[in-house]
Design an enzyme around this catalytic site. Structure first.
Site, PDB file in Angstrom:
ATOM      1  N   GLU A 177       3.519  -5.394   7.584  1.00 17.29           N
ATOM      2  CA  GLU A 177       2.544  -4.448   8.162  1.00 17.29           C
ATOM      3  C   GLU A 177       2.751  -4.242   9.658  1.00 17.29           C
ATOM      4  O   GLU A 177       2.595  -3.138  10.175  1.00 17.29           O
ATOM      5  CB  GLU A 177       1.113  -4.945   7.903  1.00 17.29           C
ATOM      6  CG  GLU A 177       0.616  -4.732   6.492  1.00 17.29           C
ATOM      7  CD  GLU A 177       0.972  -5.848   5.536  1.00 17.29           C
ATOM      8  OE1 GLU A 177       1.910  -6.634   5.835  1.00 17.29           O
ATOM      9  OE2 GLU A 177       0.329  -5.947   4.479  1.00 17.29           O
TER      10      GLU A 177
ATOM     11  N   ALA B 159       0.849  -1.195   0.000  1.00 17.83           N
ATOM     12  CA  ALA B 159       0.000   0.000   0.000  1.00 17.83           C
ATOM     13  C   ALA B 159       0.882   1.242   0.000  1.00 17.83           C
ATOM     14  O   ALA B 159       2.018   1.199   0.475  1.00 17.83           O
ATOM     15  CB  ALA B 159      -0.876  -0.011   1.245  1.00 17.83           C
TER      16      ALA B 159
ATOM     17  N   GLU C 290      -0.077  -9.464  -0.801  1.00 21.23           N
ATOM     18  CA  GLU C 290      -1.491  -9.850  -0.812  1.00 21.23           C
ATOM     19  C   GLU C 290      -2.019  -9.905  -2.247  1.00 21.23           C
ATOM     20  O   GLU C 290      -2.829 -10.761  -2.590  1.00 21.23           O
ATOM     21  CB  GLU C 290      -2.301  -8.866   0.048  1.00 21.23           C
ATOM     22  CG  GLU C 290      -1.973  -9.028   1.538  1.00 21.23           C
ATOM     23  CD  GLU C 290      -2.583  -7.954   2.409  1.00 21.23           C
ATOM     24  OE1 GLU C 290      -2.379  -6.765   2.086  1.00 21.23           O
ATOM     25  OE2 GLU C 290      -3.251  -8.277   3.398  1.00 21.23           O
TER      26      GLU C 290
ATOM     27  N   GLY D 290       0.655  -5.168   0.921  1.00 19.71           N
ATOM     28  CA  GLY D 290      -0.403  -5.286  -0.078  1.00 19.71           C
ATOM     29  C   GLY D 290       0.114  -5.901  -1.374  1.00 19.71           C
ATOM     30  O   GLY D 290      -0.656  -6.533  -2.113  1.00 19.71           O
TER      31      GLY D 290
HETATM   32  C1  LIG Z   1      -7.359  -2.336   3.692  1.00 15.45           C
HETATM   33  C2  LIG Z   1      -5.928  -2.080   3.643  1.00 15.45           C
HETATM   34  C3  LIG Z   1      -5.355  -2.563   2.401  1.00 15.45           C
HETATM   35  C4  LIG Z   1      -4.110  -2.795   2.212  1.00 15.45           C
HETATM   36  C5  LIG Z   1      -3.106  -2.625   3.192  1.00 15.45           C
HETATM   37  C6  LIG Z   1      -1.862  -2.958   2.896  1.00 15.45           C
HETATM   38  C7  LIG Z   1      -0.835  -2.736   3.893  1.00 15.45           C
HETATM   39  C8  LIG Z   1       0.501  -2.410   3.292  1.00 15.45           C
HETATM   40  O1  LIG Z   1       0.812  -2.779   2.213  1.00 15.45           O
HETATM   41  S1  LIG Z   1       1.479  -1.476   4.261  1.00 15.45           S
HETATM   42  C9  LIG Z   1       2.944  -1.314   3.279  1.00 15.45           C
HETATM   43  C10 LIG Z   1       3.734  -2.556   3.331  1.00 15.45           C
HETATM   44  N1  LIG Z   1       4.950  -2.358   2.653  1.00 15.45           N
HETATM   45  C11 LIG Z   1       6.058  -2.028   3.276  1.00 15.45           C
HETATM   46  O2  LIG Z   1       6.109  -1.916   4.480  1.00 15.45           O
HETATM   47  C12 LIG Z   1       7.264  -1.781   2.419  1.00 15.45           C
HETATM   48  C13 LIG Z   1       7.877  -0.483   2.765  1.00 15.45           C
HETATM   49  N2  LIG Z   1       9.023  -0.223   1.946  1.00 15.45           N
HETATM   50  C14 LIG Z   1      10.208  -0.821   2.159  1.00 15.45           C
HETATM   51  O3  LIG Z   1      10.399  -1.656   3.006  1.00 15.45           O
HETATM   52  C15 LIG Z   1      11.324  -0.376   1.286  1.00 15.45           C
HETATM   53  O4  LIG Z   1      11.020   0.882   0.805  1.00 15.45           O
HETATM   54  C16 LIG Z   1      11.598  -1.317   0.089  1.00 15.45           C
HETATM   55  C17 LIG Z   1      10.350  -1.554  -0.717  1.00 15.45           C
HETATM   56  C18 LIG Z   1      12.160  -2.637   0.606  1.00 15.45           C
HETATM   57  C19 LIG Z   1      12.646  -0.645  -0.830  1.00 15.45           C
HETATM   58  O5  LIG Z   1      13.793  -0.307  -0.064  1.00 15.45           O
HETATM   59  P1  LIG Z   1      14.900   0.683  -0.648  1.00 15.45           P
HETATM   60  O6  LIG Z   1      15.274   0.264  -1.983  1.00 15.45           O
HETATM   61  O7  LIG Z   1      15.957   0.775   0.405  1.00 15.45           O
HETATM   62  O8  LIG Z   1      14.198   2.082  -0.813  1.00 15.45           O
HETATM   63  P2  LIG Z   1      13.626   3.073   0.280  1.00 15.45           P
HETATM   64  O9  LIG Z   1      14.577   4.177   0.489  1.00 15.45           O
HETATM   65  O10 LIG Z   1      13.155   2.355   1.476  1.00 15.45           O
HETATM   66  O11 LIG Z   1      12.311   3.618  -0.444  1.00 15.45           O
HETATM   67  C20 LIG Z   1      12.426   4.397  -1.630  1.00 15.45           C
HETATM   68  C21 LIG Z   1      11.326   5.437  -1.617  1.00 15.45           C
HETATM   69  O12 LIG Z   1      10.063   4.774  -1.690  1.00 15.45           O
HETATM   70  C22 LIG Z   1       9.237   5.169  -0.598  1.00 15.45           C
HETATM   71  N3  LIG Z   1       8.412   4.012  -0.247  1.00 15.45           N
HETATM   72  C23 LIG Z   1       8.824   2.758  -0.100  1.00 15.45           C
HETATM   73  N4  LIG Z   1       7.783   1.962   0.161  1.00 15.45           N
HETATM   74  C24 LIG Z   1       6.689   2.752   0.166  1.00 15.45           C
HETATM   75  C25 LIG Z   1       5.315   2.504   0.364  1.00 15.45           C
HETATM   76  N5  LIG Z   1       4.831   1.279   0.582  1.00 15.45           N
HETATM   77  N6  LIG Z   1       4.477   3.546   0.314  1.00 15.45           N
HETATM   78  C26 LIG Z   1       4.930   4.783   0.058  1.00 15.45           C
HETATM   79  N7  LIG Z   1       6.232   5.087  -0.150  1.00 15.45           N
HETATM   80  C27 LIG Z   1       7.088   4.074  -0.094  1.00 15.45           C
HETATM   81  C28 LIG Z   1      10.226   5.554   0.496  1.00 15.45           C
HETATM   82  O13 LIG Z   1       9.639   6.398   1.423  1.00 15.45           O
HETATM   83  C29 LIG Z   1      11.307   6.232  -0.326  1.00 15.45           C
HETATM   84  O14 LIG Z   1      10.839   7.497  -0.678  1.00 15.45           O
HETATM   85  P3  LIG Z   1      11.487   8.806  -0.080  1.00 15.45           P
HETATM   86  O15 LIG Z   1      10.837   9.928  -0.790  1.00 15.45           O
HETATM   87  O16 LIG Z   1      12.949   8.668  -0.307  1.00 15.45           O
HETATM   88  O17 LIG Z   1      11.117   8.761   1.366  1.00 15.45           O
END
Ligand SMILES: CC/C=C\C=C\CC(=O)SCCNC(=O)CCNC(=O)[C@H](O)C(C)(C)COP(=O)(O)OP(=O)(O)OC[C@H]1O[C@@H](n2cnc3c(N)ncnc32)[C@H](O)[C@@H]1OP(=O)(O)O
Length: 719
Positions: free
Chosen positions: A123, A61, A103, A100
């Protein structure tokens, strides 16, 4: 937000296109829904493949969307439509399939993963649970024990592990997308009902209750006061005991509770704060994205005490060759043995071979002439450090970066004794340095942008969370710690016990209260610092009233504890007693109780009942108050940096978000009012006086923490 193409004449290829991680933002969800409708209704299409652009399937997400009301199509119906579709859908997983994203893969009928892909339901680390069916589908697919472990820890797994667990159907070293298209073509016409994970029956172990109880105990112990892992366990119980539709309802109820708890906000703030901290900036305009770091291939570490040894290990295990220096043969030999042991244990744990060939040990600074970077880790003694830096200045080639691991001394004073002040910076590791994730990179006024970029990038390479801070006594972390520790000892004077204060802090969420933690760290370290700063010891002015130093209130109880040879766990006695030196089981010590009673009666202090609320407010509001001063002084660029320092260097409970986020949640007006109250009660404690920035923020309507920067940008920056 998603590209739709027809490939091999009959396969609809849906590519998520939302860089950098193809998060499931509202437009992406909308595009997936539309693309699936198109694929399912087009008679030419016999199968569907879903993949992500730029070698990343989907990072889950869009976490930023959690801050506002849901816009666009909700994810669950989009996913349900994919699973229910009558054409086979294959997920081509490259890079990551997280949250997500995972999922989404679970509702596809088949999953093909690239060998380098990582999958997981993280999550729980964001204070929520997998609420798009993940908590209900994963147990059905891989059973309760494995699903429970993955969901409650948020651990990422490799494609190979996913294959072993039965999460993916195939792992490939080739282009996963092309493989998935081939796989999809072969799947056409095969029955899909057994491929719809929601239709499976959860394999339920006979000892379900015991299993869930054990998991509950474990998460309660590991993450005190954190709600999300407990909710995850309840959701998995629902997967084991309820039909799918009812389990989904339970999942949704649990998610609503978590979302409204405040903890989810804190966790999500931490996620972004950690990423924000890497984006450093200096007053010169140099910053993370316009300054090039140097590549560091070789380094030297001077001093093989606890810190030095950990630093050597941190460098060597990422492939940097290290020369380790000690001043005496015996210390060198001892250091060598310890470092080798640490590296071997670390390599065994990671299943790799120890990089011992990268290590060299020497007694001579002359051997450092060709290294790219030096990290000095000798005793906290300015005169000694200056001698080392003068010597390094002569020995090392003129381009070598000279860094110090001092935990609070003036980095610029060290730069001043060298012939290259622009190449000097602080690299403040936390003990044990090979374990703790935090690195404070201290920017002196003369440190060049290249020096800072290199130290920050080296920190990242070593797996640290690096935060750029200004050069002031104690930098950020230790500068804030002092008033926090002071409050804890003042509370002892006034009537509290170490165990009462620790319990209040542990109930707040700290793994260890301040006194238990001090016993672990060793009380002699602070005692030495206080002696050196003239706060205690034979040089203290005898005319000084005993509970005042340098014009302010001072509590001599920690000195009295040390004078009795009680240095904490290592001596078997400290604020607590232990069965023997080195033991960790802290027990209240009647001798400390006696010491406190005698002390109070000597100074005519009437002990009073102190509430947990007062303990928390005085210890933590004063901590944040110093944080505000640090922001005013420009020693930290933003509140997020301070919070990251406290999360990773001082184990501040993540579900509270860090000291600055915490006070923003309490309400700045309330924090101001309480500090004013406590300062009035204790006018001789300047740290309790509310900072100008706190007052300014309250006067401006208490903006959210992410906006504070706008109110401090006019102030002077040392970063
Ligand atoms: C009813 C509800 C329905 C659905 C619910 C779903 C729940 C979820 O999905 S919650 C999200 C779960 N996902 C995560 O926790 C993943 C989070 N991200 C990471 O762990 C990492 O970013 C990575 C994907 C492993 C990539 O790592 P890396 O290559 O080291 O890059 P980063 O510096 O971490 O990220 C780059 C850039 O992307 C932004 N970002 C990463 N993931 C997300 C995200 N899920 N949503 C929004 N933004 C994300 C991160 O903030 C960085 O951006 P900046 O501008 O530099 O901050």
């Amino acid at each position: 937000m998603a590209r739709y193409e027809l490939v091999k004449r009959s396969v609809a290829l849906i590519t998520l296109t939302n860089p950098p991680v193809n998060a499931l933002s509202s437009p992406v969800r909308h595009a997936i829904a539309k693309s699936m409708e198109r694929a399912l209704s087009d008679p030419k299409v016999t199968a569907v493949v879903i993949c992500g652009e730029n070698g990343r399937f989907c990072g889950g997400a869009d976490i930023r969307e959690f801050a506002g009301p849901l816009r666009g199509p909700p994810l669950i119906p989009v996913l349900d439509a994919i699973e229910a579709g009558r054409k086979p859908v294959v997920a081509a997983i490259e890079g990551v399939a997280l949250g997500g994203g995972f999922e989404l893969a679970l509702v596809c009928h088949y999953r093909i993963a690239h060998s380098k892909a990582r999958l997981g339901l993280p999550e729980v680390t964001l204070g929520i649970l997998p609420a798009a069916g993940g908590s209900q589908r994963l147990p059905r697919l891989i059973g309760i024990p494995a699903a429970l472990e993955l969901i409650t820890t948020g651990r990422h797994i490799s494609a190979q592990e996913a294959l072993k667990l039965g999460i993916v159907d195939q792992v490939t070293d080739q282009n996963a997308c092309e493989m998935a298209v081939e796989f999809a073509l072969k799947s056409v016409g095969k029955p899909l009902s057994s491929r719809r994970v929601s239709m499976l029956t959860t394999p339920c172990p006979p000892d379900l209750d015991a299993l869930l109880e054990a998991a509950t105990m474990q998460v309660k112990k590991k993450a005190r006061g954190v709600m999300a892992p407990l909710a995850c366990i309840q959701a998995v119980r629902a997967a084991a005991t309820m039909p799918f539709s009812k389990g989904m309802k339970r999942e949704s109820e649990l998610m609503t509770t978590l979302f409204n708890s405040g903890q989810a906000q804190a966790f999500q703030y931490c996620f972004f704060a950690q990423r924000t901290a890497g984006k450093w900036t200096l007053p010169s305009g140099a910053q993370w994205n316009n300054s090039k770091p140097r590549e560091i291939r070789s380094a030297a570490v001077i001093g093989l005490g606890t810190m030095g040894r950990g630093i050597v290990v941190s460098l060597a295990r990422v492939g940097i060759s290290v020369i380790a220096v000690e001043s005496e043969k015996k210390l060198l030999e001892n250091g060598r043995q310890m470092v080798i042991g640490m590296l071997e244990r670390d390599a065994k744990r990671r299943g790799v071979s120890a990089s011992l060939n990268l290590l060299n040990f020497t007694l001579s600074l002359q051997d450092l002439k060709d290294v790219d970077l030096v990290i000095e880790a000798v005793f906290e003694d300015m005169a000694l450090k200056k001698r080392v830096f003068q010597e390094l200045s002569k020995v090392c080639r003129p381009t070598t970066l000279l860094c110090t691991n001092t935990s609070g001394l003036d980095v610029d004073a060290l730069a001043g004794v060298t012939n290259r002040p622009h190449l000097v910076a602080g690299m403040h590791f936390f003990s044990p340095a090979h374990v703790m994730k935090l690195l404070e990179v201290v920017c002196g006024p003369r440190s060049s942008s290249e020096t800072i970029a290199t130290a920050m990038s080296l920190g990242k390479k070593m797996g640290k969370v690096s935060v750029a801070v200004g050069n002031c006594p104690g930098f950020v972390g230790n500068r804030m710690l002092k008033p926090y520790l002071d409050q804890a000892t003042f509370l002892l004077e006034e009537g509290a016990t170490p165990e009462q204060i620790d319990k209040a802090l542990e109930d707040f969420g700290f793994a260890m209260g301040v006194f238990r933690m001090s016993d672990l760290a060793g009380l002699d370290v602070g005692w030495r610092v206080r002696k050196e700063s003239g706060l205690t010891g034979p040089d203290v002015d005898s005319k000084n009233p005993p509970r005042r130093r340098q014009g302010h209130r001072y509590c001599p109880i920690p000195d009295m504890v040390c004078e009795q040879g009680r240095f904490g766990q290592k001596t078997g006695r400290g604020w607590y007693m232990y069965d023997k030196p080195g033991d960790t089981n802290a027990k209240p010590d009647p001798l400390i109780q006696n010491l406190l009673e005698t002390y109070r009666s000597r100074y005519g202090i009437q002990p009073r009942n102190i509430s947990d609320q007062e303990i928390i407010e005085r210890c933590l509001f004063v901590l944040a108050n110093e944080g505000f001063r640090i922001l005013e002084d420009g020693m930290a660029a933003r509140p997020e940096d301070i919070d990251v320092i406290y999360l990773f260097g001082y184990a501040f409970p993540r579900h509270r978000g860090g000291p600055m986020f915490y006070v923003s949640m309490v309400g700045l007006e309330r924090v101001l009012e309480r500090l004013e109250y406590y300062h009035q009660a204790h006018p001789d404690v300047p740290h309790l006086e509310p900072s100008a920035l706190l007052k300014k923020l309250v006067a401006c309507g208490s903006p959210p923490v992410q906006k504070w920067r706008e109110y401090i940008k006019t102030m002077h920056s040392h970063l």
